[in-house]
Scaffold this active site. Sequence first.
Site, mmCIF file in Angstrom:
data_model
loop_
_atom_site.group_PDB
_atom_site.id
_atom_site.type_symbol
_atom_site.label_atom_id
_atom_site.label_comp_id
_atom_site.label_asym_id
_atom_site.label_seq_id
_atom_site.Cartn_x
_atom_site.Cartn_y
_atom_site.Cartn_z
ATOM 1 N N LYS A 102 -1.810 7.504 -15.332
ATOM 2 C CA LYS A 102 -2.594 7.628 -14.095
ATOM 3 C C LYS A 102 -3.341 8.959 -14.126
ATOM 4 C CE LYS A 102 -1.539 7.219 -9.112
ATOM 5 N NZ LYS A 102 -0.433 6.899 -8.167
ATOM 6 N N SER A 147 -1.014 3.183 -5.341
ATOM 7 C CA SER A 147 -2.237 3.783 -5.836
ATOM 8 C C SER A 147 -2.330 3.788 -7.363
ATOM 9 C CB SER A 147 -2.365 5.221 -5.333
ATOM 10 O OG SER A 147 -1.282 6.007 -5.810
ATOM 11 N N SER A 173 3.776 3.508 -4.822
ATOM 12 C CA SER A 173 2.594 3.395 -5.677
ATOM 13 C C SER A 173 2.873 3.017 -7.133
ATOM 14 C CB SER A 173 1.782 4.694 -5.639
ATOM 15 O OG SER A 173 1.133 4.816 -4.402
#
Lengths: 61, 464
Positions: free
Chosen positions: B80, B156, B180
């Site tokens: 990420k 996310s 997330s």
Amino acid sequence: MKDDADLDAWIVASADLMKLPLDPAWLPAVRQNVKVTFQLASEFDDFPLPDDSEPAPVFGA
Amino acid sequence: MTDLSFAKGFEIAQAVLKGDVSAQNAVEAALSTIQTRDQTLNAFTDVTAERALARAKAVDADRAAGKPLGPLAGVPFAVKNLFDVAGLPTRAGSKINRELPPSQHDSPLIEKLETAGAILVGALNMGEYAYDFTGENIHDGPSRNPHDVTRMTGGSSGGSGSAVAGGLVPLALGSDTNGSIRVPASLCGTFGLKPTYGRLSRARSFPFVGSFDHLGPFARSTRDLALAYDAMQGHDPEDPVSTTRPLEAALPQLAHGLEGLRIAVAGGYFRNQGFPEAYQAIDHVAKALKVSREVELPEVHRARAAAYVITTTEGAALHLDRLRARPNDFDPAVRDRLIAGAMIPSSLVVKAQKFRRWYRKQVLALFKDVDAIIAPTTPCTAPSIGQQNFTLDGVEMPVRANLGIYTQPISFIGLPVVAVPVPLKPLPIGVQIIAAPWKEDVALRIAHALEEQGVVVAPRPPLN
């Protein structure tokens, strides 16, 4: 606060105190988020805890 | 091994160790797959091809020289884009942070995975500043769900879910503040591990809510989760909440199966607000585990509410200066939530933190009688990209804030969770296996047993 105009006035004043810019176009979305947050806060605000209960600002599992 | 793109990480590592595949082959295959499939999935924001190929050649040279290789030798992975990657600005899904100078060093979790032989191939799309459950990003475009590219990945860590589910990489890292890792794992049909709070170092990653932030892996098998998790453990003085507990390897525990484990289904709150598929998935897993016992976590709605309030206020504090200086460079949906968060009285935040300690004590007491609790991960399968609202128990609610209704009350007190994918048709959905603090091995054992039975599996999506 039942009246959106009162809430908007509080938001505008808070933004000023916090030195946060607040375009009038953002107000409906900010108001909605403020409403949701206070509504959720009421879910634990009325939960009775003893005076000596400690907060957990940094949680250690 | 003809199709490396859907090979598990441990299969690639075994092939590299045996010399059936070179690390260079494995990395070139991943880069080729990224080049083609990512045009549709938009999972990657950066591809570190040059670095990855150099690293692969070094792994192959070590093998040729007879040096020992790590357990993840030649396994491509991505992170990420809130993890520091040397040479890249850590954008954290934002427009503002991509203007920062490039990072000098990798995150320690990247360093540890590479020490174990894995090879970083890039950085992944995410919701702005991690304040997101959708996987949409106004600056980089939405990451897309490999099972239906018109649907959300969840956020996310949306790029992480998409990249693993889509076969671009067998392993990815994400962060989980309120869900997330678990939400995109559910919507994309992958396995995901959110370890105990404090287990894995968060040093050199961009924070969101320091008292809730966790980092962890996505994979298409529990064995890969355990391999990555074991490689990343260890105290790090750079993270003030990093545990000093000794390493507790999970991989050797997987073979122990379900023997002696007491498992229950979460009732009450977790049996409400979901779509039928959320309960179908739970019933499917409970039946396979032969579990009929139900436990009720106390006052879960208050826990979720307290997590929400702490998140919006702590997030607002983190971003206050950026909100003042560059409000127009935020995603408006993120900005307007953070501005609202900046106005919430601190007395409510302290009450939320007091409630948190009370709730933790009650939930930990449940673990005297059970070893693991299963609960839905998301209330539904992947919504359409752009979908604003859904109806939960007859009440219309915003998707963005409510995909995490089942995950928030768990990360709120730092419990370890493995999200497992139930391959429903037409779309997969996840189930949370929740364990007591520091018992990641228990959750992984249960996930592995379900995987061995074929009850949970990361389904292969219809991609070329």
